[in-house]
Design an enzyme around this catalytic site. Sequence first.
Site, PDB file in Angstrom:
ATOM      1  N   GLY A  71      -4.175   0.750  10.937  1.00  0.00           N
ATOM      2  CA  GLY A  71      -3.953  -0.354  11.869  1.00  0.00           C
ATOM      3  C   GLY A  71      -2.723  -0.029  12.689  1.00  0.00           C
ATOM      4  O   GLY A  71      -2.209   1.098  12.657  1.00  0.00           O
TER       5      GLY A  71
ATOM      6  N   THR B 159      -1.013   2.675   7.640  1.00  0.00           N
ATOM      7  CA  THR B 159      -2.147   3.560   7.371  1.00  0.00           C
ATOM      8  C   THR B 159      -2.568   3.240   5.942  1.00  0.00           C
ATOM      9  O   THR B 159      -1.724   3.027   5.075  1.00  0.00           O
ATOM     10  CB  THR B 159      -1.720   5.041   7.475  1.00  0.00           C
ATOM     11  OG1 THR B 159      -1.072   5.215   8.737  1.00  0.00           O
ATOM     12  CG2 THR B 159      -2.918   5.964   7.407  1.00  0.00           C
TER      13      THR B 159
ATOM     14  N   ASP C  28      -4.340 -13.756  11.818  1.00  0.00           N
ATOM     15  CA  ASP C  28      -4.878 -12.512  12.384  1.00  0.00           C
ATOM     16  C   ASP C  28      -6.289 -12.268  11.857  1.00  0.00           C
ATOM     17  O   ASP C  28      -6.650 -11.140  11.522  1.00  0.00           O
ATOM     18  CB  ASP C  28      -3.942 -11.339  12.065  1.00  0.00           C
ATOM     19  CG  ASP C  28      -4.180 -10.154  12.993  1.00  0.00           C
ATOM     20  OD1 ASP C  28      -4.816 -10.342  14.055  1.00  0.00           O
ATOM     21  OD2 ASP C  28      -3.736  -9.041  12.662  1.00  0.00           O
TER      22      ASP C  28
HETATM   23  N1  LIG Z   1      -7.982  -2.944   0.591  1.00  0.00           N
HETATM   24  C1  LIG Z   1      -8.611  -2.162   1.470  1.00  0.00           C
HETATM   25  N2  LIG Z   1      -9.705  -1.443   1.123  1.00  0.00           N
HETATM   26  C2  LIG Z   1     -10.321  -0.673   2.015  1.00  0.00           C
HETATM   27  N3  LIG Z   1      -9.925  -0.520   3.299  1.00  0.00           N
HETATM   28  C3  LIG Z   1      -8.855  -1.213   3.713  1.00  0.00           C
HETATM   29  C4  LIG Z   1      -8.126  -2.054   2.827  1.00  0.00           C
HETATM   30  N4  LIG Z   1      -7.107  -2.616   3.505  1.00  0.00           N
HETATM   31  C5  LIG Z   1      -7.199  -2.139   4.751  1.00  0.00           C
HETATM   32  N5  LIG Z   1      -8.228  -1.294   4.898  1.00  0.00           N
HETATM   33  C6  LIG Z   1      -8.619  -0.588   6.117  1.00  0.00           C
HETATM   34  O1  LIG Z   1      -7.453  -0.252   6.840  1.00  0.00           O
HETATM   35  C7  LIG Z   1      -7.435  -0.902   8.125  1.00  0.00           C
HETATM   36  C8  LIG Z   1      -6.015  -1.301   8.467  1.00  0.00           C
HETATM   37  O2  LIG Z   1      -5.522  -2.197   7.473  1.00  0.00           O
HETATM   38  P1  LIG Z   1      -4.630  -3.449   7.877  1.00  0.00           P
HETATM   39  O3  LIG Z   1      -5.402  -4.301   8.819  1.00  0.00           O
HETATM   40  O4  LIG Z   1      -4.137  -4.102   6.644  1.00  0.00           O
HETATM   41  O5  LIG Z   1      -3.449  -2.721   8.645  1.00  0.00           O
HETATM   42  P2  LIG Z   1      -2.505  -3.219   9.828  1.00  0.00           P
HETATM   43  O6  LIG Z   1      -1.678  -2.056  10.226  1.00  0.00           O
HETATM   44  O7  LIG Z   1      -1.782  -4.443   9.407  1.00  0.00           O
HETATM   45  O8  LIG Z   1      -3.578  -3.572  10.949  1.00  0.00           O
HETATM   46  P3  LIG Z   1      -3.402  -4.423  12.278  1.00  0.00           P
HETATM   47  O9  LIG Z   1      -3.074  -3.472  13.352  1.00  0.00           O
HETATM   48  O10 LIG Z   1      -4.765  -5.040  12.465  1.00  0.00           O
HETATM   49  O11 LIG Z   1      -2.359  -5.446  12.005  1.00  0.00           O
HETATM   50  C9  LIG Z   1      -8.424  -2.057   7.992  1.00  0.00           C
HETATM   51  O12 LIG Z   1      -9.003  -2.411   9.231  1.00  0.00           O
HETATM   52  C10 LIG Z   1      -9.452  -1.489   7.027  1.00  0.00           C
HETATM   53  O13 LIG Z   1     -10.369  -0.681   7.727  1.00  0.00           O
END
Ligand SMILES: Nc1ncnc2c1ncn2[C@@H]1O[C@H](COP(=O)(O)OP(=O)(O)OP(=O)(O)O)[C@@H](O)[C@H]1O
Length: 509
Positions: free
Chosen positions: A196, A200, A347
């Site tokens: 995201g 990562t 979100d």
């Molecule tokens: N528990 C999990 N099991 C499997 N895949 C996951 C898990 N958590 C996250 N992911 C994968 O990783 C991606 C990024 O996770 P997450 O949304 O928590 O990160 P972020 O950096 O906060 O994202 P954003 O930019 O949306 O805020 C998710 O879209 C999903 O594809």
Amino acid sequence: MSEEVQGPSTPKIQQQEFKTEKTYQNPYMAKETSTTHPNLPLVNTDLPVGSPQSLEQQQTPLSLVISSFDNVQTLPTPMAYTPPVIQPRSPIDQLNIVKRRDPARGRNLNVSPGKQQRYLSELFPLPDSSGQRVSSLPTVNEVSSLDVSLAESNIGRNKLATEPGEGTDDGILTGFVVDHYDEPLFWRKVEEIGAGNFSTVYLYESLDQSHPELRQVAVKRIKYPEELTLAKFESDAKYKELLSRLESSLTRELNVLKSLSHPCVVKLYGINNPVFLQSGKPLRDLMGDLDQLPACDMIMSYCAGGDLLSAAASCNGRIEMWLIQRLFAELTLAVKYLHESNVIHRDLKLENIILKYPLPALIGMKESPLYTQKNFIEVADFGLCKRIEPGEMCTARCGSEDYVSPEILMGVPYDGRLSDTWALGVILYGLLECRLPFDPPPNATARQRNRAPAHRIARFDWKWFQWAETDTPAKEIVENTLTRKTQRWMVEDIYESEFVKEVASQFAF
Ligand SMILES: Nc1ncnc2c1ncn2[C@@H]1O[C@H](COP(=O)(O)OP(=O)(O)OP(=O)(O)O)[C@@H](O)[C@H]1O
């Protein structure tokens, strides 16, 4: 306008000027003043649909032109929104952000959910901020409730130099189960499973068999904004403010996650360093004299099916109705649980709904006893969540732009629960229509395509296309959530709807 395309009662709004002269303090840029924008109507989101005032608003010169879309092959989505060169003057036009597209996502999906959403957050800037500008609006103080300083303590500090996952890059992670910090556990990195803007995510496998539920875990490794990794800024007041914002956001995510327990909500099993769960300022506590930020690895439940956006893309958006109903019912249960726990997510989007198993496996479970016993989804990414007092209104403007509610865009205090249900409406519409509701319409003119979704959101400007002529109980949920906040359904209303209740009543988990 194509006769067969009928939408809900999308109001047409009289073009008016913004009356506000409010000045927003942008912590990262010079002061900006919000005044009138000539192209943006004032949307009075409090007017009930059908009221005389609302009807008056409908007499707008900004009528939506929907031409025939006989020849449409793919649904266009602009690659980037280029803000006008003029000085931003309305709250919406201050959202000066660049759209990014993840080429791996939605490659074969001729629907616009196949993009990485633009992200807006006043909480802290994106880590790889080179091509990104984060909208940063009224400063709000959403500090973590946890205010315990471990500055005097050495807990966890000795771990920093030998941080296994990041520091030595040998792929071995040392972690601690929540509230059991005396005995470390070890995992081996398998592969990257997601990324995201702020993290990562990797799959790790346990090196011992003592905890079967921890055999496979998802490890969310926080990415730090560039501004914080460049040591030369360390003395800046700006650096300190950013560090403290990031820290409160991180501790808020961790502490909320730690407190939650629901089958359809991602679980925080552990952490690479207990200080992250024990201190109100873990980054500063752990940095000490070192000139680097400590790695933060959240050890979480693993969902093997990836996120719902990618899953929808993998089948060209054609998810069968029974499965949409099933997934959405679980999502409703999760959000109902969050709101009952006084937590707002802020979100909710397709990328943050992760599937416990790959889509074909879920489809195969339809006829099995597991259908009622196992949850299919978990809601993830609590990076923008907030614990609220009953009745508390929020002011932080944050979220992913295609899912953000009009009241957040307009910069007025908002009920976070209603902004969450707005996002639920966007998600359900996306699953039904294979496009997001505020993307340019399928037959958009070049001018419409260049207009940011925010402009359509502010006008509640969406329509049914594929479902224009057909009825389904799902439609009432979208129509009662993508609407003005005074009329919008709360999650309890969604739960009581025929579409959700029918399925949710069967769940045995
Ligand atoms: N528990 C999990 N099991 C499997 N895949 C996951 C898990 N958590 C996250 N992911 C994968 O990783 C991606 C990024 O996770 P997450 O949304 O928590 O990160 P972020 O950096 O906060 O994202 P954003 O930019 O949306 O805020 C998710 O879209 C999903 O594809």
